[in-house]
Design an enzyme around this catalytic site. Sequence first.
Site, PDB file in Angstrom:
ATOM      1  N   SER A   1     -21.827   6.398  25.314  1.00 33.25           N
ATOM      2  CA  SER A   1     -21.629   7.838  25.204  1.00 33.25           C
ATOM      3  C   SER A   1     -22.848   8.451  24.520  1.00 33.25           C
ATOM      4  CB  SER A   1     -20.363   8.138  24.390  1.00 33.25           C
ATOM      5  OG  SER A   1     -20.217   9.525  24.163  1.00 33.25           O
TER       6      SER A   1
ATOM      7  N   HIS B   1     -24.527  16.060  27.440  1.00 30.64           N
ATOM      8  CA  HIS B   1     -23.495  15.045  27.205  1.00 30.64           C
ATOM      9  C   HIS B   1     -23.501  14.056  28.361  1.00 30.64           C
ATOM     10  CE1 HIS B   1     -22.034  18.889  25.427  1.00 30.64           C
ATOM     11  NE2 HIS B   1     -21.674  18.122  24.418  1.00 30.64           N
TER      12      HIS B   1
ATOM     13  N   ASN C   1     -21.339  10.157  29.407  1.00 33.24           N
ATOM     14  CA  ASN C   1     -20.631   8.919  29.071  1.00 33.24           C
ATOM     15  C   ASN C   1     -20.324   8.159  30.350  1.00 33.24           C
ATOM     16  OD1 ASN C   1     -17.472   9.104  29.738  1.00 33.24           O
ATOM     17  ND2 ASN C   1     -18.178  11.142  29.083  1.00 33.24           N
ATOM     18  N   TYR C   2     -20.540   6.863  30.295  1.00 32.46           N
ATOM     19  CA  TYR C   2     -20.253   5.983  31.431  1.00 32.46           C
ATOM     20  C   TYR C   2     -19.574   4.724  30.906  1.00 32.46           C
ATOM     21  CZ  TYR C   2     -23.213   8.934  34.326  1.00 32.46           C
ATOM     22  OH  TYR C   2     -23.740  10.004  35.001  1.00 32.46           O
ATOM     23  N   ARG C   3     -18.686   4.183  31.700  1.00 29.38           N
ATOM     24  CA  ARG C   3     -17.935   3.006  31.271  1.00 29.38           C
ATOM     25  C   ARG C   3     -17.479   2.206  32.489  1.00 29.38           C
ATOM     26  NH1 ARG C   3     -15.445   7.645  30.876  1.00 29.38           N
ATOM     27  NH2 ARG C   3     -13.509   8.012  32.023  1.00 29.38           N
TER      28      ARG C   3
END
Length: 298
Positions: A202, A216, A218-220
């Site tokens: 993030s 901003h 975020n990767y998952r």
Amino acid sequence: MFARTQRARTIAVRVARQATRRCYASTPEDKVPARLFSLWECAAAATLCAVGGAGISTYLSNKAGPSLGSEVSRLHPPSKIPYADSDDTAKPEYYTDHARPMHDRMEAYVLDLQDRLVTALESLDPSQKFVRDRWERSDGHGYGISCVLQDGAALEKAGVNVSVISGTLTPGQLKSMRDRRAQTAELLSDSEQFDFRVAGISVVVHPRNPHAPTAHMNYRRFEVFRQNAPEGEPPVMAWFGGGADLTPSYLFLEDAGHFHQTLKDACDAHDPSYYPRFKAWCDKYFSNVHRGETRGIG
């Protein structure tokens, strides 16, 4: 998350938002209508004059401290972030070792990406260094590394955080997942228990200059597998998730165009249908139905 406190600017922007529809562009640069920016400029200028732009200008000019934008003269271009899909540099082992479990490769990737982003941001704003903090869950099921820079010459605050955790899905979580999709309900049998593991990164960047947008990202990767499954058994289901957005205080269409064109180029390299599909998801996610507008240009 990291609130900005330039009060005079905030008041002016809020009034401008009430007086005219926010014109955050969400198409690549070559497709953005040329007339849009001039309309925004005219509406914003008229609104600022109506609420006393002269008084705001006097306040800003008399305020102690360096002039807006002066911090740029002390900065240097960021270090190149290597290993991008578009360059020809040799890739790390986790890029090419297809025999290695994908979760392990994702964990190695986000840790490496965190280091590269921290290095690049520190080279952009050498006035401060990131403070690193490693934490571990009390139950032993995961860890994370938080990297935070604050009070820099160009960056008011920036965070680049990684977490790698695992655990057991609760009955409520499983019910929610089954209810969302019939295919998921078929995969997650009511008679079995399931565990999960996830690795993600993030990023939040708040520049000090209000003309630079907040960013901003975020990767998952999330995977679900049967509890007590034999070693080597593949997950029951797995997926990548996340997104990215810019939230400008002042709109510059070249920023919006560059942001979306970069994402589109990355998507098109794999499948031309990805960008329009993912963009539609983001437009819906970032829509504020109560105000009839979007949050930023994500």
